[in-house]
Design an enzyme around this catalytic site. Sequence first.
Site, mmCIF file in Angstrom:
data_model
loop_
_atom_site.group_PDB
_atom_site.id
_atom_site.type_symbol
_atom_site.label_atom_id
_atom_site.label_comp_id
_atom_site.label_asym_id
_atom_site.label_seq_id
_atom_site.Cartn_x
_atom_site.Cartn_y
_atom_site.Cartn_z
ATOM 1 N N SER A 272 0.853 -1.180 0.000
ATOM 2 C CA SER A 272 0.000 0.000 0.000
ATOM 3 C C SER A 272 0.887 1.228 0.000
ATOM 4 C CB SER A 272 -0.877 0.001 1.260
ATOM 5 O OG SER A 272 -1.521 1.239 1.458
ATOM 6 N N TYR B 100 -3.531 -0.905 10.054
ATOM 7 C CA TYR B 100 -3.458 -1.248 8.629
ATOM 8 C C TYR B 100 -2.104 -0.842 8.048
ATOM 9 C CZ TYR B 100 -4.627 -1.241 3.646
ATOM 10 O OH TYR B 100 -4.638 -1.466 2.284
#
Length: 254
Positions: free
Chosen positions: A136, A149
């Site tokens: 990410s 996350y």
Amino acid sequence: MASVYITGGATGIGAATVRKFAALGHDVAVFDINERAVLALAAEGHSGTVTFFQTDVRDRANVRQAIAAAAIHGGPPTVLFVNAGMQKLAGIFEMEDDDIDLIIDVNLKGALYTVAEAAALMRDAGHGGTIVLMASDQALVGKEGSIVYGATKGAVAQMAKSLAIALSPYGIRVNAVCPATVKTPLTEKVFQWLADKHFDGDVDAAWAAEAELLPIGRVAEPEEIAEVVYFLSQPASSFMTGALIPVDGGLTAQ
């Protein structure tokens, strides 16, 4: 044609990647919990096959069983896309233990379990292979509400580097894609949270604010990430391993 294994292939980036490979004639094994969505993908009529394997990536025994079944069905993988992921936003003072465990178990442990099982098949087959991990932009930058996350995606990025070294003797390349915001069912939930917190529930306003953060002026579509995953699986990228590839509309260039 390649035997392609994809986790989290039912929706979003995973589904776009399933379509990319299957449309080009590759046989795709999809490891997910959403059977209905995967069967709908299979029914689209691609030149390659799409086969569903019920898999909860948090359960290593389940991962081992599903990957072994896929190997019996269509042979060992030559391409693995580790895409299954979970995101739930919360501030440092609002995080719940169950949510922390879920995000770590899916994003980090699930990735480790999947690579361990699939890479062993690649090694034993002796033909090399390619592995693409879903990291990410949050492996590179911080974002509101994404403490857990972001930590898991930073770990996945480091995993790509370590795995590239560990698996290169077997002819297996490992890279990670680092997308910025992509319009998917997962991010729709994220932007509802942001809208409720900052935009009086106006989700469109939340999406517009996100687009303004990116030099390119918009968020990504799942198909754009799928194209990069496909490139990383092909001989054209044969000198790439251990790389973290931003696909972020210029976010990290600022």
